[in-house]
Design a protein around this motif. Structure first.
Motif, mmCIF file in Angstrom:
data_model
loop_
_atom_site.group_PDB
_atom_site.id
_atom_site.type_symbol
_atom_site.label_atom_id
_atom_site.label_comp_id
_atom_site.label_asym_id
_atom_site.label_seq_id
_atom_site.Cartn_x
_atom_site.Cartn_y
_atom_site.Cartn_z
ATOM 1 N N PHE A 1 0.862 -1.186 0.000
ATOM 2 C CA PHE A 1 0.000 0.000 0.000
ATOM 3 C C PHE A 1 0.894 1.229 0.000
ATOM 4 N N GLU B 1 -2.789 6.569 1.034
ATOM 5 C CA GLU B 1 -3.904 5.757 0.560
ATOM 6 C C GLU B 1 -4.839 5.444 1.734
ATOM 7 N N ASP C 1 -5.889 7.385 6.836
ATOM 8 C CA ASP C 1 -4.965 7.152 5.720
ATOM 9 C C ASP C 1 -3.650 6.571 6.220
ATOM 10 N N THR D 1 4.484 4.110 3.174
ATOM 11 C CA THR D 1 4.347 3.131 2.100
ATOM 12 C C THR D 1 4.879 1.802 2.607
#
Length: 227
Positions: free
Chosen positions: A43, A47, A90, A94
């Motif tokens: 992910f 995001e 969120d 990463t």
């Protein structure tokens, strides 16, 4: 590349080490397993954090890219670790597979619903969040106050605590990953490992030196001032 491995209904609270709700039956949460090739993104930063993840096999790194292009790794997630549990809506980092990796995905909303009816699950989720915050604080201290040798010693102590093989660290991450986790250069990490080897604290197995034998834990711990 990633691929779906399976879909199942799992006793997720059991993965957190607790029993089910008051009726004695473990609460169940639907999950999917996906496999990710080495270097594949699981992910991305910013995001939606709709899922919670558990490493089934392999290893994962969580990182941020700084404005100047440098990478700061915030955490390594090894087999059994649960990650992606955010305070907000969120993702702040990463997540990427370090090696070929399989992860289990569970919907965050489903997990929150289970926590609403099971106090033990809610308590364990809070404990996990607190543990993540403690790790972030320790990592901040490591980056801000420790010398390069102390940082490498602290990293090896951390990996030793999480290792399942007594005395041997089979590191899935490369030295570049270690450097980006510790806020050091690749050359500095290599020099620190060489110094520890010279001190008789550790030894290496294999050509890539990712398997490390801890020969003197007491001396290693003495170098990690916050141990």
């Amino acid at each position: 590349m990633f691929a779906r491995v399976s879909t199942a209904s799992v006793e997720f609270p059991g993965l957190l080490g607790v029993n089910g709700p008051e009726n004695g039956s473990p609460a169940r949460v639907n999950s999917n397993e996906f496999s990710y090739k080495k270097g594949c993104e699981i992910f991305g930063e910013k995001e939606p954090a709709d899922y919670v993840y558990q490493v089934m096999t392999g290893a994962v790194r969580s990182y941020k890219l700084l404005s100047d292009g440098r990478r700061q790794i915030g955490a390594f997630h090894l087999t059994g670790d649960i990650f992606g549990l955010e305070i907000g809506t969120d993702h702040r980092f990463t997540a990427e597979a370090i090696v070929d990796t399989t992860v289990r995905l569970m919907k965050r909303l489903s997990l929150e619903r289970v926590a609403e009816i099971d106090v033990a699950v809610a308590r364990n989720l809070l404990s996990m969040t607190t543990s993540n915050l403690r790790h972030a604080e320790d990592h901040m201290l490591l980056l801000g106050r420790k010398t390069s040798l102390e940082r490498v010693a602290a990293f090896l102590m951390e990996m030793d605590k999480r290792s399942t093989a007594a005395g041997i660290l089979a590191l899935p991450m490369c030295r570049r990953d270690i450097a980006d986790y510790l806020g050091l250069t690749l050359e500095t990490v290599s020099r620190a490992l060489s110094r520890l080897h010279g001190f008789g604290i550790l030894g290496f197995i294999g050509n890539n030196q990712r398997q490390i034998v801890l020969l003197d834990r007491k001396k290693l711990a003495s170098l990690d001032l916050q141990h």
